[in-house]
Design a protein around this motif. Structure first.
Motif, PDB file in Angstrom:
ATOM      1  N   GLY A   1     -91.184 -97.163  13.647  1.00  0.00           N
ATOM      2  CA  GLY A   1     -92.609 -96.822  13.340  1.00  0.00           C
ATOM      3  C   GLY A   1     -92.505 -96.037  11.904  1.00  0.00           C
ATOM      4  N   GLU A   2     -91.647 -95.714  11.516  1.00  0.00           N
ATOM      5  CA  GLU A   2     -91.647 -95.012  10.263  1.00  0.00           C
ATOM      6  C   GLU A   2     -91.989 -95.622   8.879  1.00  0.00           C
ATOM      7  OE1 GLU A   2     -87.980 -92.877   9.104  1.00  0.00           O
ATOM      8  OE2 GLU A   2     -87.132 -93.157  11.192  1.00  0.00           O
ATOM      9  N   SER A   3     -92.995 -95.273   8.263  1.00  0.00           N
ATOM     10  CA  SER A   3     -93.466 -95.882   7.043  1.00  0.00           C
ATOM     11  C   SER A   3     -92.619 -95.839   5.972  1.00  0.00           C
ATOM     12  CB  SER A   3     -94.752 -95.486   6.864  1.00  0.00           C
ATOM     13  OG  SER A   3     -95.671 -96.070   5.646  1.00  0.00           O
ATOM     14  N   VAL A   4     -92.293 -96.958   5.222  1.00  0.00           N
ATOM     15  CA  VAL A   4     -91.536 -96.978   4.187  1.00  0.00           C
ATOM     16  C   VAL A   4     -91.979 -97.956   3.096  1.00  0.00           C
ATOM     17  CG1 VAL A   4     -89.380 -96.403   5.230  1.00  0.00           C
ATOM     18  CG2 VAL A   4     -89.893 -98.762   5.180  1.00  0.00           C
ATOM     19  N   THR A   5     -91.667 -97.695   1.932  1.00  0.00           N
ATOM     20  CA  THR A   5     -92.027 -98.717   0.748  1.00  0.00           C
ATOM     21  C   THR A   5     -90.543 -99.197   0.168  1.00  0.00           C
ATOM     22  OG1 THR A   5     -92.152 -96.989  -1.089  1.00  0.00           O
ATOM     23  CG2 THR A   5     -94.062 -97.567   0.042  1.00  0.00           C
ATOM     24  N   LEU A   6     -90.787-100.479  -0.469  1.00  0.00           N
ATOM     25  CA  LEU A   6     -89.404-100.845  -1.048  1.00  0.00           C
ATOM     26  C   LEU A   6     -89.749-100.683  -2.543  1.00  0.00           C
ATOM     27  CD1 LEU A   6     -89.149-104.417   0.665  1.00  0.00           C
ATOM     28  CD2 LEU A   6     -88.076-102.321   1.177  1.00  0.00           C
ATOM     29  N   ASP A   7     -89.828 -99.335  -3.008  1.00  0.00           N
ATOM     30  CA  ASP A   7     -90.060 -99.076  -4.379  1.00  0.00           C
ATOM     31  C   ASP A   7     -88.603 -99.188  -5.057  1.00  0.00           C
ATOM     32  OD1 ASP A   7     -92.690 -98.427  -4.052  1.00  0.00           O
ATOM     33  OD2 ASP A   7     -92.563 -96.218  -3.466  1.00  0.00           O
ATOM     34  N   ASP A   8     -88.696 -98.941  -6.268  1.00  0.00           N
ATOM     35  CA  ASP A   8     -87.457 -98.918  -7.252  1.00  0.00           C
ATOM     36  C   ASP A   8     -86.711-100.284  -7.111  1.00  0.00           C
ATOM     37  OD1 ASP A   8     -85.954 -97.664  -9.173  1.00  0.00           O
ATOM     38  OD2 ASP A   8     -84.760 -96.685  -7.918  1.00  0.00           O
ATOM     39  N   LEU A   9     -87.349-101.443  -7.263  1.00  0.00           N
ATOM     40  CA  LEU A   9     -86.763-102.707  -6.696  1.00  0.00           C
ATOM     41  C   LEU A   9     -86.233-103.355  -8.284  1.00  0.00           C
ATOM     42  CD1 LEU A   9     -88.659-104.142  -4.100  1.00  0.00           C
ATOM     43  CD2 LEU A   9     -86.564-102.818  -3.859  1.00  0.00           C
ATOM     44  N   GLU A  10     -86.553-102.763  -9.425  1.00  0.00           N
ATOM     45  CA  GLU A  10     -86.420-103.304 -10.711  1.00  0.00           C
ATOM     46  C   GLU A  10     -84.775-103.342 -10.868  1.00  0.00           C
ATOM     47  OE1 GLU A  10     -87.818-103.707 -14.878  1.00  0.00           O
ATOM     48  OE2 GLU A  10     -89.295-103.156 -13.345  1.00  0.00           O
ATOM     49  N   GLY A  11     -84.298-104.488 -11.238  1.00  0.00           N
ATOM     50  CA  GLY A  11     -82.723-104.500 -11.478  1.00  0.00           C
ATOM     51  C   GLY A  11     -81.995-104.638 -10.142  1.00  0.00           C
ATOM     52  N   ARG A  12     -82.569-104.963  -9.244  1.00  0.00           N
ATOM     53  CA  ARG A  12     -81.939-105.262  -7.720  1.00  0.00           C
ATOM     54  C   ARG A  12     -82.306-106.596  -7.319  1.00  0.00           C
ATOM     55  NH1 ARG A  12     -82.263-100.234  -4.194  1.00  0.00           N
ATOM     56  NH2 ARG A  12     -80.051-100.718  -3.634  1.00  0.00           N
ATOM     57  N   THR A  13     -81.449-107.134  -6.491  1.00  0.00           N
ATOM     58  CA  THR A  13     -81.853-108.412  -5.778  1.00  0.00           C
ATOM     59  C   THR A  13     -82.270-107.948  -4.573  1.00  0.00           C
ATOM     60  OG1 THR A  13     -80.064-109.688  -7.106  1.00  0.00           O
ATOM     61  CG2 THR A  13     -80.880-110.386  -5.098  1.00  0.00           C
ATOM     62  N   VAL A  14     -83.320-108.569  -4.269  1.00  0.00           N
ATOM     63  CA  VAL A  14     -84.129-108.454  -2.979  1.00  0.00           C
ATOM     64  C   VAL A  14     -84.261-109.654  -1.973  1.00  0.00           C
ATOM     65  CG1 VAL A  14     -86.084-107.424  -1.718  1.00  0.00           C
ATOM     66  CG2 VAL A  14     -85.449-106.526  -4.111  1.00  0.00           C
ATOM     67  N   VAL A  15     -83.703-109.639  -1.109  1.00  0.00           N
ATOM     68  CA  VAL A  15     -83.713-110.855  -0.123  1.00  0.00           C
ATOM     69  C   VAL A  15     -84.762-110.538   0.891  1.00  0.00           C
ATOM     70  CG1 VAL A  15     -82.551-112.090   1.642  1.00  0.00           C
ATOM     71  CG2 VAL A  15     -81.477-111.199  -0.313  1.00  0.00           C
ATOM     72  N   VAL A  16     -85.786-111.094   0.924  1.00  0.00           N
ATOM     73  CA  VAL A  16     -86.825-111.116   1.847  1.00  0.00           C
ATOM     74  C   VAL A  16     -87.066-112.111   2.978  1.00  0.00           C
ATOM     75  CG1 VAL A  16     -89.370-110.425   2.157  1.00  0.00           C
ATOM     76  CG2 VAL A  16     -88.324-109.736   0.016  1.00  0.00           C
ATOM     77  N   ASN A  17     -86.730-111.292   4.328  1.00  0.00           N
ATOM     78  CA  ASN A  17     -86.786-112.549   5.199  1.00  0.00           C
ATOM     79  C   ASN A  17     -87.733-112.423   6.234  1.00  0.00           C
ATOM     80  OD1 ASN A  17     -85.406-112.905   8.459  1.00  0.00           O
ATOM     81  ND2 ASN A  17     -85.133-114.518   7.224  1.00  0.00           N
ATOM     82  N   PHE A  18     -88.538-113.211   6.446  1.00  0.00           N
ATOM     83  CA  PHE A  18     -89.557-113.303   7.570  1.00  0.00           C
ATOM     84  C   PHE A  18     -89.109-113.820   8.864  1.00  0.00           C
ATOM     85  CE2 PHE A  18     -91.964-112.586   3.618  1.00  0.00           C
ATOM     86  CZ  PHE A  18     -92.929-111.576   3.733  1.00  0.00           C
TER      87      PHE A  18
END
Length: 175
Positions: free
Chosen positions: A37-54
């Motif tokens: 239930g904690e709220s988070v953002t995926l900030d500071d993603l520039e320069g990183r590989t992000v694997v987003v799975n639904f």
């Protein structure tokens, strides 16, 4: 040695081109909730590989895919790769029970079916987007069959920046 057809890789990669930049734009700064239930953002993603799975608790292929993604998350420690496995279940408690049952340690979030899933107009589940360090979607994967998972793993490795501490990660996930 990984074995997958070049044709399958091309079809999946071409599908990714249709969504270039859309996935990064949708998740950058977007507020997600952990399964606790904690709220988070995926900030500071520039320069990183992000694997987003639904995924969803009721999705059989998702239940097969999540442990593999979990193993890859552990395998790629030391590389600039961020995993975000986002449940689209209406009830976060169902997603949390599945995560506990599968003993998952990768970053898990709950967003429901009406937010990011609707924004991205997801064609099916599971679906995984690999967003490269430049913010462009470089690969899209639908499914959890071995050939698709091999292609997904290769795309993540190809997109992930190398680090001095882990220049040659080995394939650690077994299905």
């Amino acid at each position: 040695m990984m074995r997958f057809s070049f044709a399958a890789l091309m079809v999946l990669s071409l599908a990714a081109g249709a969504r270039a930049d859309v996935v990064r734009e949708a998740i950058d700064g977007y507020s997600l909730h952990t399964l606790e239930g904690e709220s988070v953002t995926l900030d500071d993603l520039e320069g990183r590989t992000v694997v987003v799975n639904f995924w969803a608790e009721w999705c059989g292929p998702c239940r097969r895919e999540l442990p593999v993604l979990d193993a890859w998350n552990q395998e790629l420690v030391g590389r600039d790769v961020v995993f975000a496995a986002i449940s689209i279940d209406r009830d976060a408690k169902k997603a949390a029970r599945l995560a506990d049952r599968l003993d998952l340690s990768l970053p898990l979030y709950h967003d429901g079916p009406d937010d990011l899933a609707a924004t991205l107009d997801l064609p099916s589940l599971p679906i995984t987007y690999v967003v490269g360090p430049d913010g462009r979607t470089v690969f899209t994967s639908n499914g959890s069959d071995p050939e698709t998972m091999d292609a997904l793993h290769a795309a993540i490795i190809s997109a992930a920046p190398r680090s001095a501490s882990n220049p040659n990660p080995s394939r650690g996930a077994e299905r």
